[in-house]
Enzyme design. Structure first.
Site, short mmCIF file in Angstrom:
data_model
loop_
_atom_site.label_atom_id
_atom_site.label_comp_id
_atom_site.label_asym_id
_atom_site.label_seq_id
_atom_site.Cartn_x
_atom_site.Cartn_y
_atom_site.Cartn_z
N GLY A 1 1.83 1.66 -3.48
CA GLY A 1 0.61 1.85 -4.26
C GLY A 1 0.01 3.23 -4.09
N ASP A 2 0.16 3.79 -2.92
CA ASP A 2 -0.34 5.14 -2.66
C ASP A 2 0.33 6.13 -3.60
OD1 ASP A 2 -1.48 7.39 -1.44
OD2 ASP A 2 0.09 7.51 0.06
N GLY A 3 1.66 6.02 -3.73
CA GLY A 3 2.39 6.92 -4.62
C GLY A 3 2.07 6.68 -6.08
N ALA B 1 0.83 -1.21 0.00
CA ALA B 1 0.00 0.00 0.00
C ALA B 1 0.86 1.25 0.00
CB ALA B 1 -0.93 0.00 1.22
N GLU C 1 -1.48 8.05 -6.92
CA GLU C 1 -1.49 9.52 -7.01
C GLU C 1 -0.79 10.00 -8.26
OE1 GLU C 1 -0.70 13.53 -4.34
OE2 GLU C 1 -0.38 11.54 -3.47
#
Length: 219
Positions: free
Chosen positions: A108-110, A105, A113
């Site tokens: 994955g967050d980066g 995660a 975005e």
């Protein structure tokens, strides 16, 4: 990382309680004119104690932040001091399933975005403030939670399993003032995108992202 990290939120919670107690005592004294001098002195002593505890907890918070920061520095020094960037990338691609869901995660967050920002730039030039607002709207927990509803029926059995691993791993770390269901589902989406990125399934990642954006409210 989680096994060495001292939980700062516990200190924050205690600090909130001591501040609240001090305020309650103040209000009680001001609202009760019939208190004896002895009662007032006792209540003020308790208030002074809670104020001192608040100050001590504030100092403890700073110490904990320093400990956690030093622990992170030590892990980086121990594990990656002699590893090239190319080695780090190759290592991640070869064993993504061995990473924890929250590690997936994290990347994955980066990735998610970045996809949002690229998509917004393709729509044409606009002020930076507007770009930021639109990006924030699309990557918040609520939007990512809704994203799962859009692609749920499109996911393979393996992709759904990765999503569930991320969703379930977030159960113990939901921030205050966040909707638990939205936050967990958002973490699941980030885990899925981190997994697809690290396994080089870029076409599939973009395919799912486009499905999400085609159903998103983008003005």
């Amino acid at each position: 990382m989680d096994n060495i990290n001292i939980n700062e939120s516990n200190v924050d919670e205690l600090t909130d309680k001591t501040k609240s107690m001090s305020n309650d005592i103040n209000n009680f004294i001001s609202e009760n004119d019939n208190l004896t001098e002895e009662q007032k002195n006792t209540l003020n002593s308790i208030k002074n104690f809670t104020d001192n505890m608040t100050n001590i907890l504030g100092e403890a918070r700073i110490i904990i932040e320093n400990i956690n920061a030093k622990a992170k520095e030590n892990i980086v020094d121990q594990n990656y001091d002699n590893i090239a960037v190319a080695d780090l990338c190759r290592e991640a691609y070869e064993r993504p399933k061995m990473l924890s869901p929250l590690n997936l995660a994290f990347i994955g967050d980066g990735v998610y975005e970045l996809l949002v920002r690229q998509m917004l730039l393709k729509k044409g030039s606009m002020p930076q403030g507007k770009l930021h607002n639109k990006s924030t709207h699309l990557v918040c927990a609520k939007a990512q939670s809704q994203a799962f509803s859009v692609i749920e029926d499109e996911l393979t059995e393996d992709e759904l399993a990765i999503f569930k691993r991320g969703r379930n791993s977030a159960s113990a770390g939901v921030p205050r003032n966040s909707d638990p269901i939205e936050y967990r589902r958002a973490t699941g989406i980030e885990t899925l995108f981190g997994y697809l990125y690290l396994t080089k399934q870029n076409d599939r990642m973009v395919e799912l992202f486009n499905i999400i954006m085609n159903n998103a409210n983008i003005e």
